[in-house]
Design a protein around this motif. Sequence first.
Motif, mmCIF file in Angstrom:
data_model
loop_
_atom_site.group_PDB
_atom_site.id
_atom_site.type_symbol
_atom_site.label_atom_id
_atom_site.label_comp_id
_atom_site.label_asym_id
_atom_site.label_seq_id
_atom_site.Cartn_x
_atom_site.Cartn_y
_atom_site.Cartn_z
ATOM 1 N N PRO A 126 29.450 -24.790 45.986
ATOM 2 C CA PRO A 126 28.300 -25.049 45.105
ATOM 3 C C PRO A 126 28.484 -24.408 43.743
ATOM 4 N N GLU A 127 27.915 -25.047 42.740
ATOM 5 C CA GLU A 127 28.187 -24.613 41.379
ATOM 6 C C GLU A 127 27.722 -23.178 41.111
ATOM 7 N N ARG A 128 26.575 -22.835 41.648
ATOM 8 C CA ARG A 128 26.089 -21.471 41.422
ATOM 9 C C ARG A 128 27.058 -20.442 42.009
ATOM 10 N N ALA A 129 27.585 -20.763 43.193
ATOM 11 C CA ALA A 129 28.540 -19.843 43.811
ATOM 12 C C ALA A 129 29.809 -19.741 42.971
ATOM 13 N N GLN A 130 30.227 -20.872 42.373
ATOM 14 C CA GLN A 130 31.418 -20.830 41.522
ATOM 15 C C GLN A 130 31.194 -19.915 40.335
ATOM 16 N N TYR A 131 30.008 -20.025 39.734
ATOM 17 C CA TYR A 131 29.707 -19.163 38.595
ATOM 18 C C TYR A 131 29.654 -17.697 39.016
ATOM 19 N N ILE A 132 29.028 -17.445 40.162
ATOM 20 C CA ILE A 132 28.951 -16.052 40.616
ATOM 21 C C ILE A 132 30.357 -15.504 40.846
ATOM 22 N N TYR A 185 36.475 -22.207 35.312
ATOM 23 C CA TYR A 185 37.158 -21.671 34.131
ATOM 24 C C TYR A 185 37.402 -22.726 33.055
ATOM 25 N N ASP A 186 37.512 -24.006 33.467
ATOM 26 C CA ASP A 186 37.775 -25.028 32.455
ATOM 27 C C ASP A 186 36.549 -25.281 31.571
ATOM 28 N N ARG A 187 35.379 -24.803 31.998
ATOM 29 C CA ARG A 187 34.171 -25.016 31.198
ATOM 30 C C ARG A 187 33.844 -23.810 30.333
ATOM 31 N N LEU A 188 34.625 -22.763 30.466
ATOM 32 C CA LEU A 188 34.332 -21.538 29.716
ATOM 33 C C LEU A 188 35.347 -21.365 28.592
ATOM 34 N N ASP A 189 34.914 -20.681 27.565
ATOM 35 C CA ASP A 189 35.715 -20.548 26.370
ATOM 36 C C ASP A 189 36.306 -19.143 26.312
ATOM 37 N N PHE A 190 37.617 -19.054 26.351
ATOM 38 C CA PHE A 190 38.259 -17.739 26.212
ATOM 39 C C PHE A 190 39.687 -17.921 25.728
ATOM 40 N N ASP A 191 40.261 -16.849 25.205
ATOM 41 C CA ASP A 191 41.614 -16.908 24.644
ATOM 42 C C ASP A 191 42.587 -16.150 25.533
ATOM 43 N N PHE A 222 42.958 -6.603 25.271
ATOM 44 C CA PHE A 222 42.478 -7.889 24.775
ATOM 45 C C PHE A 222 41.784 -8.666 25.898
ATOM 46 N N GLU A 223 42.366 -8.602 27.062
ATOM 47 C CA GLU A 223 41.784 -9.328 28.203
ATOM 48 C C GLU A 223 40.430 -8.780 28.602
ATOM 49 N N VAL A 224 40.231 -7.480 28.423
ATOM 50 C CA VAL A 224 38.913 -6.904 28.715
ATOM 51 C C VAL A 224 37.862 -7.572 27.838
ATOM 52 N N ARG A 225 38.173 -7.708 26.552
ATOM 53 C CA ARG A 225 37.202 -8.325 25.643
ATOM 54 C C ARG A 225 36.976 -9.800 26.000
ATOM 55 N N GLN A 226 38.047 -10.489 26.383
ATOM 56 C CA GLN A 226 37.898 -11.889 26.767
ATOM 57 C C GLN A 226 37.049 -12.008 28.033
ATOM 58 N N SER A 227 37.257 -11.076 28.962
ATOM 59 C CA SER A 227 36.462 -11.104 30.191
ATOM 60 C C SER A 227 34.990 -10.896 29.881
ATOM 61 N N LEU A 228 34.702 -10.009 28.928
ATOM 62 C CA LEU A 228 33.309 -9.803 28.526
ATOM 63 C C LEU A 228 32.722 -11.104 27.985
ATOM 64 N N ARG A 229 33.548 -11.811 27.203
ATOM 65 C CA ARG A 229 33.105 -13.104 26.678
ATOM 66 C C ARG A 229 32.790 -14.082 27.809
ATOM 67 N N ILE A 230 33.696 -14.132 28.789
ATOM 68 C CA ILE A 230 33.504 -15.064 29.908
ATOM 69 C C ILE A 230 32.235 -14.712 30.671
ATOM 70 N N VAL A 231 32.036 -13.414 30.920
ATOM 71 C CA VAL A 231 30.865 -12.998 31.690
ATOM 72 C C VAL A 231 29.585 -13.394 30.964
ATOM 73 N N ARG A 232 29.562 -13.197 29.643
ATOM 74 C CA ARG A 232 28.352 -13.548 28.876
ATOM 75 C C ARG A 232 28.068 -15.047 28.962
ATOM 76 N N ALA A 243 29.078 -17.077 31.363
ATOM 77 C CA ALA A 243 28.693 -17.411 32.737
ATOM 78 C C ALA A 243 27.240 -17.031 32.992
ATOM 79 N N MET A 244 26.809 -15.899 32.436
ATOM 80 C CA MET A 244 25.413 -15.462 32.607
ATOM 81 C C MET A 244 24.440 -16.481 32.028
ATOM 82 N N GLU A 245 24.832 -17.043 30.877
ATOM 83 C CA GLU A 245 23.966 -18.005 30.215
ATOM 84 C C GLU A 245 23.885 -19.311 30.992
ATOM 85 N N ARG A 246 25.030 -19.761 31.494
ATOM 86 C CA ARG A 246 25.100 -21.122 32.026
ATOM 87 C C ARG A 246 24.859 -21.212 33.515
ATOM 88 N N ILE A 247 24.748 -20.084 34.189
ATOM 89 C CA ILE A 247 24.669 -20.125 35.654
ATOM 90 C C ILE A 247 23.456 -20.946 36.103
#
Lengths: 171, 372
Positions: B97-103, B244-250, B268-278, B280-284
């Motif tokens: 389920p999509e919510r589980a994927q986001y979580i 991951y294909d719907r999220l924006d990160f470098d 650098f990856e730490v900052r990208q992960s923060l971006r992904i988490v933000r 995911a929080m919005e779109r969940i």
Amino acid sequence: MAEDKATTGASGNGSGALDDKGKALLSLLEEEFKGLPLEIGTALELVSVQVPGEHLVEFCRKLKEDPRFDFKALLCLSVVDYKEYFQVVYHLLSLKHEHKIAVRVNTPYDDPKVPSVTSVWAGADWYEREEADLFGVVFEGHPDARPLILWEGFEGYPLRKSYPFNDYQEW
Amino acid sequence: MAESEPRLQTTEINVNMGPQHPATHGVFRMVLAIDGERVVDVTPHIGYLHRGSEKLAEGLQYHQITPLFDRMAYPAAMNNELVYCMAVEKLMGLEVPERAQYIRVLMCELNRIASHFLFLSSIGLDTGALTPGLYAFRGRERLMAFFEAAAGARLLPNYFVVGGVREDLHDGWKEQLSGVLSLVEFDTDEVDKLLTYNEVFVTRTRNVALIDGRTAIEYGALGPVLRASGVPYDVRKAEPYMVYDRLDFDIPRGENGDCWDRYYVRLFEVRQSLRIVRQAMERIPEGPVQGLRRPTGIRPPKGEAYARSENPTGEIGVYLVSDGSSNPYRVKVRPPSFCNLMALKHLLREAYVADIGVILGTLDIVLGEVDR
């Protein structure tokens, strides 16, 4: 399980799940290796090829060095104990073409021997030592075949199906 | 100097390092052949933490195996659970389920930050800087508190199950997480300020232990080590799983493949992960978090699957063979640290003895995963 696998060794997942890259790879393999006795099939989304042991190194080198295959990375090397024989599975990856393949070699249970692919991928080194430890499969031509995971003098091959599960020995 | 005077002779000696040594980050032993201050050759010995996880998995039912994966790479337990669950789901053809994927993505990225924080603190200690480690651990502790609130355990959460996640996120998680994220970002900045362009740190890590992309691929050291060597390859981009294909990160890319690049790629990856988490929080979305009615008593069809994902330490893979019964027939893990550690022989050649700890540290190995 052993009896259905004895003939092909490839998995019974059927075909049809291949993407375009997989299909292109499949037809390229069939065209390129007409001279070799290969069994080409699929396992889920992976192209799967069974190779006779004596052609393994030659086949792998071609897969790595031919730019159309470009399998520069050895992802995973696993041994599976099918009770009547062992199957060594090499998962390969091409970073350039982004395609993957599973190469299989069967070897008899009584005298398991597979040529080493350390001359093709340096990264096969520890994988082969580990699986030799755990399954007792001999990787012929390995430059440094000392035990890796188990200690020197360990008896038996713990990942074989015949090795008992909860037969603890205190020492 | 008179020609008859004897010259100082040097000789190669073997030195044992480990298995109990603070700089090996676990139970890892290597025998070093050294000539003066230079390393000539190294013979690594592993297996001190071998618990036979692959054999144990054959004796357990599918839903009982996730805790074993927790214990392989304990700094990134959720990422490890994910790849196992993905392998089983692939074999079953199960849609999560999509919510589980986001979580899952959310938790994995938080865990990536936690794991990289562990790296950032240990690399600081390896180069003689204590303070960045304190900031990194403070941030890590905040993430751990969030894991505890969501999954009930800090380090080994056992949160993912086949088909989704065990339970939905707790009430008020968004507020808690937003607080955690801003604090974590602050801690990241602190570490960045203290380490990245620190004169001592740069001198200790720049142009030390170079590895080029070709060699890294040859050893299978995919992940941060490869990215630091100038190849921006990441499974999250190359073969996207979950959302991951719907999220924006470098994806970061190093230039030289030295110790500093391996450090910076992770920062650098730490900052990208923060971006992904933000994101995911919005779109969940709202919805169920479990695709199966019960995640127990699973019987995947006969066959095999190979699943791969991007762990903090590198690319992990699980090769799963099923014979149609309730226990897997074979579970083989491709541990990223195992491959990274294979490249150590290449990295330590001609290195200074004083740099051994730093070089080993930048590989970010987890011995629980190497030995399984």
